[in-house]
Design a protein around this motif. Structure first.
Motif, PDB file in Angstrom:
ATOM      1  N   ARG A  58       0.832  -1.211   0.000  1.00  0.00           N
ATOM      2  CA  ARG A  58       0.000   0.000   0.000  1.00  0.00           C
ATOM      3  C   ARG A  58       0.873   1.270   0.000  1.00  0.00           C
ATOM      4  NH1 ARG A  58      -3.223  -1.486   3.993  1.00  0.00           N
ATOM      5  NH2 ARG A  58      -4.990  -1.958   2.658  1.00  0.00           N
ATOM      6  N   GLU A  59       1.887   1.277   0.865  1.00  0.00           N
ATOM      7  CA  GLU A  59       2.758   2.457   0.930  1.00  0.00           C
ATOM      8  C   GLU A  59       3.415   2.724  -0.424  1.00  0.00           C
ATOM      9  OE1 GLU A  59       3.975   2.021   5.662  1.00  0.00           O
ATOM     10  OE2 GLU A  59       5.525   1.716   4.141  1.00  0.00           O
ATOM     11  N   ASN A  62       0.827   3.989  -3.007  1.00  0.00           N
ATOM     12  CA  ASN A  62       0.516   5.394  -2.738  1.00  0.00           C
ATOM     13  C   ASN A  62       1.665   6.296  -3.174  1.00  0.00           C
ATOM     14  OD1 ASN A  62      -1.834   4.420  -1.652  1.00  0.00           O
ATOM     15  ND2 ASN A  62      -1.266   4.763   0.482  1.00  0.00           N
ATOM     16  N   ILE A  67      -4.284   5.341  -6.209  1.00  0.00           N
ATOM     17  CA  ILE A  67      -5.270   5.733  -5.207  1.00  0.00           C
ATOM     18  C   ILE A  67      -6.075   4.511  -4.788  1.00  0.00           C
ATOM     19  CG2 ILE A  67      -7.184   7.314  -4.716  1.00  0.00           C
ATOM     20  CD1 ILE A  67      -6.277   8.774  -7.355  1.00  0.00           C
ATOM     21  N   GLU A  68      -6.185   4.308  -3.480  1.00  0.00           N
ATOM     22  CA  GLU A  68      -6.851   3.097  -3.001  1.00  0.00           C
ATOM     23  C   GLU A  68      -8.366   3.260  -2.937  1.00  0.00           C
ATOM     24  OE1 GLU A  68      -5.530   1.647   0.814  1.00  0.00           O
ATOM     25  OE2 GLU A  68      -6.381  -0.343   0.436  1.00  0.00           O
TER      26      GLU A  68
END
Ligand code: ATP
Ligand code: MG
Length: 438
Positions: A58-59, A62, A67-68
């Motif tokens: 995730r890091e 990003n 975009i999550e």
């Protein structure tokens, strides 16, 4: 966490059903339990590792500008009829009928759903580019689920989808993900090599699989030795800047999976002493596919001159749950797992060598409180097991550090600190232990 209050069902014996080391160790170390073929429950220790991998993935997504969001696991068959894949997908798709006889499915991937979302929301080139991702469970009814979480039927994937107005934009999106993937695997302690993969009818050079070399890998792979030694984390990366020098470096040497392998090219481009012919585990796949979905699904936006333009798309997958198996394949010994610090479920195993001894108990309790207060995640073995069995459990579950506290050392104010990976042990004054990990 006190082990006496935790849920860590370890196994002493090798489970007969497990053919490869990562599967054996995942069962023995109490990370997962199979609930049906290719479907697993994640026990507390396994879940902590899964969450750590997710966090790093995730890091890095990003950081690269993705975009999550979160899409559901269950999708409607109609959506897949729009792209023409509902029938084409075949038996790998788990098809479900709801109480109103509506056809649904458990998503094996999300191109259709994300294309529909973007189609309904983005109308102008001004709102591009976008890259949207989620980390969600997938279901594929694999013919032969095997090797534990490596080839499951239910598995956790990070999938990202990029949307651009033209091919140049799509290439830029692809390059960002390429570099984000290199960083992600490196942070997970892995050497993943990008290898040219099949592009299907679209052709071109924008499809790569990221492969970990491992004897138990499912694909035969071929590459130049130097790729294994390349490092990505040593450099600052500006994702908005020019990434082509990095891409050129990593794609400049021969690397291909068996599907794309060209023996003649391999022999002429790679000196004999640099040739690696090995097996590999696919831990990610990035893919440019142009208008394959936007065209049939009518995902168009207004271009700069008001004309309707079909969206240029790519998709980018990481096998989050498969990665746990891959990490163990790459990092273990006879004693058990050796977690890289970045994904370890706890940093320290604090081992009370003589539970029940008032002095040792008191010293361990105090040390445990200090470690926790310092934010150092500790699994404190305060059980009544013998020391030998505690050592074996600590080695098996593979936490990076062990702290051994017993009466003999304590008499001199000393404990033993062991590095799980190197096996190195050193004596540390008990009041210096926290500082040693901070
Ligand atoms: P494979 O060739 O291994 O079947 P795939 O090409 O079907 O993989 P993708 O659709 O590109 O895989 O999925 C993205 C990633 O998801 C893969 O790179 C892999 O790491 C992971 N993955 C795919 N199938 C499984 C599975 N059955 N179990 C666990 N992880 C999987
Ligand atoms: Mg597959």
């Amino acid at each position: 966490m006190r082990l006496s209050r935790y849920f860590l069902p370890t196994l002493r014996e090798n489970p007969a059903e497990a053919q490869i080391v990562s599967h054996r160790l995942m069962l023995r170390a109490g990370l997962v339990r199979q609930s049906a073929a290719g479907i697993y429950s994640w026990l507390p220790l396994g879940l902590k590792v899964l969450r750590n991998i997710e966090r790093i993935v995730r890091e890095e997504q990003n950081r690269a500008g993705a975009i999550e969001l979160l899409m559901p696991t269950i999708q409607s068959a109609d959506l897949w009829r729009e792209s023409g894949r509902y029938d084409a997908y075949g038996k790998e798709m788990l098809r479900i009928t709801d109480r109103h006889e509506r056809e649904m499915l458990f998503g094996p991937t999300n191109e259709e759903l994300i294309t529909a979302i973007v189609r309904d929301s983005i109308k102008s080139y001004r709102d591009l580019p976008r890259n949207l991702y989620h980390i969600q469970w997938k279901f594929r009814d694999e013919v032969r689920p095997r090797f534990g979480v490596m080839r499951g039927r239910e598995f956790l994937m990070k999938d990202a989808y990029s949307f651009d107005i033209d091919k140049a934009g799509a290439r830029k999106a692809y390059e960002k993900m390429f570099v984000a993937y290199l960083r992600t695997y490196a942070r997970l302690g892995l050497k993943a090599i990008p290898m040219a993969a099949d592009t299907g009818p679209i052709g071109g050079d924008m499809s790569h699989e990221f492969i970990i070399l491992a004897e138990t890998g499912e694909s035969a792979v071929f590459c130049h030795q130097d790729l294994v030694d390349y490092d990505i984390l040593g450099q600052e990366i500006d994702f908005e800047g020019d990434l082509t020098p990095i891409i050129d470096r990593w794609t400049g040497l021969y690397a291909a999976t068996d599907e794309k392998h060209d023996e003649a090219r391999f022999a002429s481009e790679v000196p004999a002493e640099k040739q690696i012919a090995a097996r590999g585990i696919e831990v990610g796949h990035i893919f440019y596919f142009g208008t394959k979905y936007s065209k049939p699904m009518g995902a168009v936006v207004a271009g700069p001159n008001g004309e309707q333009v079909e969206l240029e798309m790519g998709s980018y997958g990481i096998g989050v749950s498969r990665l746990i198996g891959a990490i163990i394949e790459a990092s273990h010994d006879e004693g058990g797992i050796i977690w890289p610090e970045s994904v370890a479920p706890f940093k320290v195993a604090l081992i009370n060598l003589k539970s029940g001894d008032a002095t040792v108990d008191a010293a361990c309790d105090k040390l445990y409180a200090q470690l926790e207060a310092a934010g150092i995640e500790t699994l404190y073995d305060d059980t009544a097991e013998r020391a030998g069995s505690k050592f074996a459990t600590a080695d098996l579950i593979g936490l990076p550090w062990q702290v051994h506290v017993g009466p003999r050392g304590l008499a001199n104010g000393i404990v033993e600190v062991k590095n799980r990976k190197t096996g190195e042990r050193r004596e540390v004054a008990i009041d210096q232990v926290v500082a040693a990990f901070a």
